[in-house]
Design a protein around this motif. Sequence first.
Motif, PDB file in Angstrom:
ATOM      1  N   UNK A 172       0.818  -1.212   0.000  1.00  0.00           N
ATOM      2  CA  UNK A 172       0.000   0.000   0.000  1.00  0.00           C
ATOM      3  C   UNK A 172       0.855   1.267   0.000  1.00  0.00           C
ATOM      4  N   UNK A 173       1.980   1.237   0.683  1.00  0.00           N
ATOM      5  CA  UNK A 173       2.897   2.400   0.648  1.00  0.00           C
ATOM      6  C   UNK A 173       3.388   2.636  -0.778  1.00  0.00           C
ATOM      7  N   UNK A 174       3.799   1.553  -1.433  1.00  0.00           N
ATOM      8  CA  UNK A 174       4.278   1.681  -2.813  1.00  0.00           C
ATOM      9  C   UNK A 174       3.165   2.179  -3.733  1.00  0.00           C
ATOM     10  N   UNK A 175       1.967   1.646  -3.548  1.00  0.00           N
ATOM     11  CA  UNK A 175       0.856   2.063  -4.396  1.00  0.00           C
ATOM     12  C   UNK A 175       0.531   3.547  -4.166  1.00  0.00           C
ATOM     13  N   UNK A 176       0.581   3.995  -2.921  1.00  0.00           N
ATOM     14  CA  UNK A 176       0.329   5.415  -2.634  1.00  0.00           C
ATOM     15  C   UNK A 176       1.352   6.286  -3.358  1.00  0.00           C
ATOM     16  N   UNK A 177       2.606   5.845  -3.391  1.00  0.00           N
ATOM     17  CA  UNK A 177       3.635   6.591  -4.118  1.00  0.00           C
ATOM     18  C   UNK A 177       3.321   6.630  -5.620  1.00  0.00           C
ATOM     19  N   UNK A 178       2.866   5.501  -6.168  1.00  0.00           N
ATOM     20  CA  UNK A 178       2.483   5.454  -7.579  1.00  0.00           C
ATOM     21  C   UNK A 178       1.331   6.438  -7.831  1.00  0.00           C
ATOM     22  N   UNK A 179       0.330   6.423  -6.970  1.00  0.00           N
ATOM     23  CA  UNK A 179      -0.790   7.343  -7.135  1.00  0.00           C
ATOM     24  C   UNK A 179      -0.324   8.794  -7.105  1.00  0.00           C
ATOM     25  N   UNK A 180       0.506   9.119  -6.129  1.00  0.00           N
ATOM     26  CA  UNK A 180       1.007  10.491  -6.045  1.00  0.00           C
ATOM     27  C   UNK A 180       1.726  10.899  -7.321  1.00  0.00           C
ATOM     28  N   UNK A 181       2.587  10.019  -7.826  1.00  0.00           N
ATOM     29  CA  UNK A 181       3.323  10.333  -9.057  1.00  0.00           C
ATOM     30  C   UNK A 181       2.369  10.509 -10.238  1.00  0.00           C
ATOM     31  N   UNK A 182       1.456   9.569 -10.400  1.00  0.00           N
ATOM     32  CA  UNK A 182       0.541   9.612 -11.546  1.00  0.00           C
ATOM     33  C   UNK A 182      -0.414  10.794 -11.461  1.00  0.00           C
ATOM     34  N   UNK A 183      -0.921  11.079 -10.282  1.00  0.00           N
ATOM     35  CA  UNK A 183      -1.861  12.191 -10.140  1.00  0.00           C
ATOM     36  C   UNK A 183      -1.151  13.527 -10.272  1.00  0.00           C
ATOM     37  N   UNK A 184       0.096  13.629  -9.772  1.00  0.00           N
ATOM     38  CA  UNK A 184       0.883  14.850  -9.951  1.00  0.00           C
ATOM     39  C   UNK A 184       1.227  15.049 -11.417  1.00  0.00           C
ATOM     40  N   UNK A 185       1.555  13.963 -12.095  1.00  0.00           N
ATOM     41  CA  UNK A 185       1.877  14.041 -13.522  1.00  0.00           C
ATOM     42  C   UNK A 185       0.677  14.578 -14.286  1.00  0.00           C
ATOM     43  N   UNK A 186      -0.526  14.096 -13.918  1.00  0.00           N
ATOM     44  CA  UNK A 186      -1.734  14.603 -14.555  1.00  0.00           C
ATOM     45  C   UNK A 186      -1.887  16.097 -14.310  1.00  0.00           C
TER      46      UNK A 186
END
Length: 193
Positions: A172-186
């Motif tokens: 879940x920590x890794x997934x949260x990091x992925x979400x942050x990156x993807x949502x920031x990229x958007x």
Amino acid sequence: MRARLLEATVELLVERGFAGTSTTLVSDRAGVSRGAQLHHFPTKNDLVVAAVEHLTERRGAELAEAVAHLPTGGRRTRAVVEMLGDHFASPVFAAALELWVAARTDDALLAAVGPLEQRVGREAHRMTVAALGVDESRPGVRELVQATLDLVRGLGLASTITDDSARRRRILREWADVLDRELDRDDDEGTQE
């Protein structure tokens, strides 16, 4: 009395599963006479369908309460993902899972469980969008939210067999990091257009 019967049903679904939950055990657990239980719920399916509705309300209330206590700022995504992970590894989820499995081969139960689970799924999705503070009209955001919910459901399913909380937290920590990156990229892409 009705609430005691429903709570006892949920407890027994968690402890013994659908097959191991009987109206007699529910009556005993709730401290209610068999006659009184039959008055409220004449059959096991009547009792379980009412328990499904009770669980639906309880799951929604638990998620809403958890969302209300989320932090703001940079750790919010991680907190949202961990909150969802905890919810889908809870006893309430385990009881719901028992009903899903039983409904797969019981048409009457499926008729009750299916629409309620669709409602719960839509509400969990809506709450997750709001908790993350994202705009679903942006490409890929809806899919990221749904992937998050699918991930936590799968991890919740795994937790019914073994205690894998340490592994779940890492994922879940890794997934949260992925979400942050993807949502920031958007966000970055949206400002460049």
